[in-house]
Scaffold this active site. Structure first.
Site, short mmCIF file in Angstrom:
data_model
loop_
_atom_site.label_atom_id
_atom_site.label_comp_id
_atom_site.label_asym_id
_atom_site.label_seq_id
_atom_site.Cartn_x
_atom_site.Cartn_y
_atom_site.Cartn_z
N CYS A 81 0.86 -1.18 0.00
CA CYS A 81 0.00 0.00 0.00
C CYS A 81 0.90 1.23 0.00
CB CYS A 81 -0.91 -0.02 1.23
SG CYS A 81 -2.14 1.29 1.22
N ASN A 163 -9.59 3.61 3.29
CA ASN A 163 -8.94 4.92 3.24
C ASN A 163 -8.23 5.19 1.92
OD1 ASN A 163 -6.81 3.16 3.49
ND2 ASN A 163 -5.90 4.14 5.28
N HIS A 164 -8.44 4.36 0.92
CA HIS A 164 -7.84 4.60 -0.39
C HIS A 164 -8.56 5.76 -1.08
CE1 HIS A 164 -6.25 0.19 -0.47
NE2 HIS A 164 -5.61 0.96 0.38
N HIS A 271 4.34 2.09 1.64
CA HIS A 271 4.50 2.26 3.09
C HIS A 271 4.14 1.01 3.89
CE1 HIS A 271 0.49 4.60 2.43
NE2 HIS A 271 0.14 3.40 2.84
N PRO A 303 0.11 12.03 3.29
CA PRO A 303 -1.24 12.59 3.11
C PRO A 303 -1.92 12.86 4.44
CG PRO A 303 -1.32 10.21 2.89
CD PRO A 303 0.14 10.57 3.10
N GLY A 304 -2.85 13.79 4.42
CA GLY A 304 -3.73 14.01 5.56
C GLY A 304 -5.02 13.24 5.36
N MET A 306 -9.23 13.26 3.98
CA MET A 306 -9.86 13.72 2.75
C MET A 306 -10.25 15.20 2.80
SD MET A 306 -13.52 11.76 3.21
CE MET A 306 -14.38 12.45 1.81
N SER A 310 -2.07 17.69 2.68
CA SER A 310 -1.08 16.64 2.47
C SER A 310 0.26 17.32 2.19
CB SER A 310 -1.47 15.74 1.30
OG SER A 310 -2.69 15.07 1.55
N HIS A 327 3.38 7.75 7.46
CA HIS A 327 2.76 7.48 6.15
C HIS A 327 1.50 8.30 5.96
CE1 HIS A 327 -0.34 5.29 8.20
NE2 HIS A 327 -0.78 4.66 7.13
#
Length: 413
Positions: A81, A163-164, A271, A303-304, A306, A310, A327
């Site tokens: 991932c 969370n993708h 990660h 990334p943060g 949504m 980020s 990550h």
């Protein structure tokens, strides 16, 4: 670094200290870190990134180094991932209208299947399949199977769930960026599950004393260890290809709608993986579960949520973290807890000005949802995550922030 616990202050069984960039660790994550510190193959110390939170067997946002051993659950089930990001040559003035952002995202969704269990109707071709099948032809692993391979071929170039995400983002100087987060889909899960169970059986046969059966390991030079490393690397290659293909679609959609756009910079990183690396004068198997490699000068993506910022970062190569960094922002609420505690109103408010598909119904029947006390899935709402700016602040000795980004439009799995 926020704090260090000497092994004598962790537990009587601890063999190494814990070094943490996470100021406050939840109790269950601390227990998991203590189990790692007492593991028979652990080396040097346990490193906890600032986004650290409880995982399965090992905290997500944890980094360990092992002597001649691999621990499947210290890599995790979504092997490989990771993140992809592309900087464009245009400013966000070209995509000011929310209707235009919606058009871009809708066109991407027509070409990239989105959601858990959602895949292409037909098999996708990739030379990596043939290479791997030839490699294992004499003794194919039982996790592979024709039905599994059929699913893997249909899952290539799909986002998945949880969370993708796929996002359009704007930098602080208003340059447009593309970003996505995904991994090896069901393939990585099958590899992880197969070898974890195999490790548990072998450790039981060897009467190995483990702090937790969730941390069963395989000697890296054993037949089983070599098979796991081989199959993990296949899952890593698959995850990398999956992100490449989705990003290719994203870039195609953008260039079709914005002729003349240039795409001068691209980053694609994992990660969730293990790799043999040289640390503290010895070759060790470094496991990064929810942690990113941050060697000196290495580009990374943190990334943060949504609805939050980020970062594009550059590694500093800090040996205390085994050249690693966080990550992402890391959870402060589990999915179910967030769905119980948060309201539609506050979640919508947190997403003000960002194009997204609103909140999905919680999985299960109406009766099941009622029993859980939730109706909608707010597990990915910004409030379910830690403050990304604070996370970055807590690891400035691990990374140099280069670009701060804010979301314009989001596709969630």
């Amino acid at each position: 670094m926020e704090w260090v616990k000497d092994k004598t202050s962790i537990s009587p069984d601890a063999k190494v200290p814990i070094k943490s960039w996470c100021p406050e660790l939840e109790n269950d994550a601390m227990k998991q870190a203590a189990h790692l510190a007492a593991h028979p193959v652990i080396a040097a110390h346990v490193a906890l990134m600032p986004d650290c939170h409880v995982g399965y067997g090992m905290p997500i946002g944890g980094v360990i180094a092992c002597r001649n051993a691999v621990i499947p659950n210290a890599v995790g089930v979504d092997i490989g991932c990771g993140m992809g990001a592309v900087r464009t040559s245009i400013t966000t003035e070209a995509v000011q209208e929310m209707s235009f952002i919606r058009k871009i995202l809708d066109e991407v969704k027509k070409r990239v299947p989105v959601g858990e269990g959602v895949c292409h109707q037909s098999q996708q071709t990739w030379e990596g399949f043939a290479r791997f099948e030839a490699l294992v032809a004499a003794n194919p692993p039982t996790w592979l199977g024709e039905s599994g391979l059929n699913r893997d071929r249909k899952n290539l170039c799909t986002l998945g769930g949880g969370n993708h995400f796929i996002e359009l983002q704007a930098s602080t100087d208003n340059v447009l960026w593309l970003m996505l987060h995904s991994g090896s889909r069901n393939l990585g899960y099958r590899v992880a599950n197969h070898y974890h169970k195999r490790a548990q059986k072998l450790n039981a046969q060897w009467h190995t004393e483990l702090p937790s059966s969730d941390l069963a390991f395989l000697p890296a030079d054993s037949e089983e260890g070599q098979a796991y490393i081989r199959d993990m690397n296949f899952a890593l290659a698959y995850a990398l290809e999956n992100r490449k293909r989705m990003m290719s679609v994203f870039k195609e959609v953008l260039t079709e709608n914005l002729p003349g756009i240039q795409l001068p910079q691209e980053i694609n990183i994992h990660h969730n993986f293990a790799a043999i690396e040289h640390h503290y004068g010895q070759d060790l198997w470094v496991h990064r579960k929810g942690a990113t490699s941050a060697r000196s000068g290495e580009m990374g993506i943190i990334p943060g949520s949504m609805g939050s910022s980020s970062y594009i970062v550059r590694g500093r190569g800090n040996p205390d973290s085994f050249n690693s960094c966080s990550h992402g922002a890391g959870r402060r609420m589990g999915r179910t807890e967030a769905s119980r505690r948060l309201t539609m109103e506050e979640c919508n408010q947190a997403m003000e000005g960002i194009v997204f598909d609103r909140w999905h119904k919680e999985h299960g029947s109406a009766r099941q949802r009622k029993q859980k006390g939730v109706e909608y899935d707010f597990g990915e709402a910004p409030q379910a995550y830690k403050n990304i700016d604070q996370v970055i602040k807590n690891e400035l000795d691990l990374i140099e922030p280069l670009v701060k980004l804010r979301p314009l439009g989001v596709i969630k799995g």
